[in-house]
Design an enzyme around this catalytic site. Sequence first.
Site, PDB file in Angstrom:
ATOM      1  N   ASP A 193       0.854  -1.186   0.000  1.00 15.83           N
ATOM      2  CA  ASP A 193       0.000   0.000   0.000  1.00 15.83           C
ATOM      3  C   ASP A 193       0.888   1.234   0.000  1.00 15.83           C
ATOM      4  OD1 ASP A 193      -2.191   2.008   0.702  1.00 15.83           O
ATOM      5  OD2 ASP A 193      -3.311   0.136   0.730  1.00 15.83           O
ATOM      6  N   HIS A 223     -11.597   0.158  -8.951  1.00 13.58           N
ATOM      7  CA  HIS A 223     -12.902   0.827  -9.020  1.00 13.58           C
ATOM      8  C   HIS A 223     -12.826   2.291  -8.603  1.00 13.58           C
ATOM      9  CE1 HIS A 223     -14.842   0.856  -4.743  1.00 13.58           C
ATOM     10  NE2 HIS A 223     -13.550   1.071  -4.658  1.00 13.58           N
ATOM     11  N   GLU A 281     -14.305  -7.129  -6.509  1.00 15.06           N
ATOM     12  CA  GLU A 281     -14.969  -5.889  -6.906  1.00 15.06           C
ATOM     13  C   GLU A 281     -16.468  -6.105  -7.095  1.00 15.06           C
ATOM     14  OE1 GLU A 281     -13.846  -2.887  -7.210  1.00 15.06           O
ATOM     15  OE2 GLU A 281     -11.718  -2.909  -7.737  1.00 15.06           O
ATOM     16  N   GLU A 316     -18.911   2.221 -10.184  1.00 18.86           N
ATOM     17  CA  GLU A 316     -18.827   0.773 -10.172  1.00 18.86           C
ATOM     18  C   GLU A 316     -19.137   0.288 -11.590  1.00 18.86           C
ATOM     19  OE1 GLU A 316     -17.564  -0.717  -7.860  1.00 18.86           O
ATOM     20  OE2 GLU A 316     -17.855   0.533  -6.080  1.00 18.86           O
TER      21      GLU A 316
END
Length: 398
Positions: free
Chosen positions: A264, A306, A335, A362
């Site tokens: 991350d 997304h 997702e 989305e």
Amino acid sequence: MLTKSVTSILQGITLAAKEFENNEAGARESLIAHSRALISALEVPSEFIQHTFWSQPALSAIIRLAADVNMFQHLKDAAGKGIDCEALSMKTGVDASLLSRLARHLVAMNVITFQNGAFHGTDLSDSLAAENYQHSIRFCHDVSRPSFNEFPEFFKSNGYKTPTLSGTDGPFQAAHKTELTFLQWLVNTHPYLQYFHSYMSVYRAGKQNWCDTGFYPVSERLLSGFDASVSDVVLVDVGGGRGHDLETFASKFSPLPGRLVLQDREQTIASMPADESRQFEATAHNIFTPQPVKYARAYYMHSVPHGFGDEDAIKIMANLVPALAKGYSRVLLNEIVVSEENPILAATNMDMIMLAHLAVKERTEAEWRYIFTQAGLKVVNIYSYPGVAESLIEAELA
């Protein structure tokens, strides 16, 4: 009219109730959906307006206030005997007259109960007393709600067009009077990055996880084909926050045949407390740069692409391609795949969050397949679980 009749909805509730009693997959979510449909079928327009613009906004505001004064914690501490208004007033610092009115609305909305002169917590309010839910309440009220409130004025001013994909000129920026992107604002506005991570940790709490039995066949598709001579890494969680998904994965499949790697932003990794019992390695990585861990069995992303427009989503996926071992490495995307014909509330809720915060959306199955194809990947299968908004998209090198 195409609206379902009350009779047909009640029949659906009866069937879903039997499925729930038998612990069938998706039964709980089906019961909730049918119950909402029943309310919609029974409510007259004036009741709908009052519920939408009075009941729910008041509820969210009271719950936010309750977080500031630890109301749910005090109710939980008084389990069994309950607590009267005067005593709760003393503990929270809220005037008894005001507190009684606020608490009555919570009773009317089935968040808490009132019996024999005392307020009592419920399973719901007791859960909301936990720190991660308290943080989630603050994030949703302070960050998300103003962005939604900005919809009418913002879209009127821009001619009712989809915001630009820059992520710097949308309802979020208008509401919070900033030129920063949503993620930049979180990093620069303490303590909301922490609140956001807490929210993400509970986002799917109580729902089926991608690696649970009956969802994605982890043993068959992932572990059984692991080859340490190719790479000693089983799974790389790309953009995985503080590792909530890896912790879940490790708890279900330990001992694992290889390593787990969390990636991350540097700020996120640096904010993680030291933990010698952690079963994964945490490293800083920019998703817009090539993937540094080569030939892992799988590269997993949960709600990462997304958050970006098509161009950036393709770049993110394409950065995985050089690291993949053909015929071996898999790309796993956890997702939402929006149904065009029967969208569920959990999916449209998140789509509105994306619109409000990031000016993105989305995606439908066709839109996801386009992203993968453009990145040099092909979709192998899409795995779903009844009642769960998110799917698990499995892909490999084209």
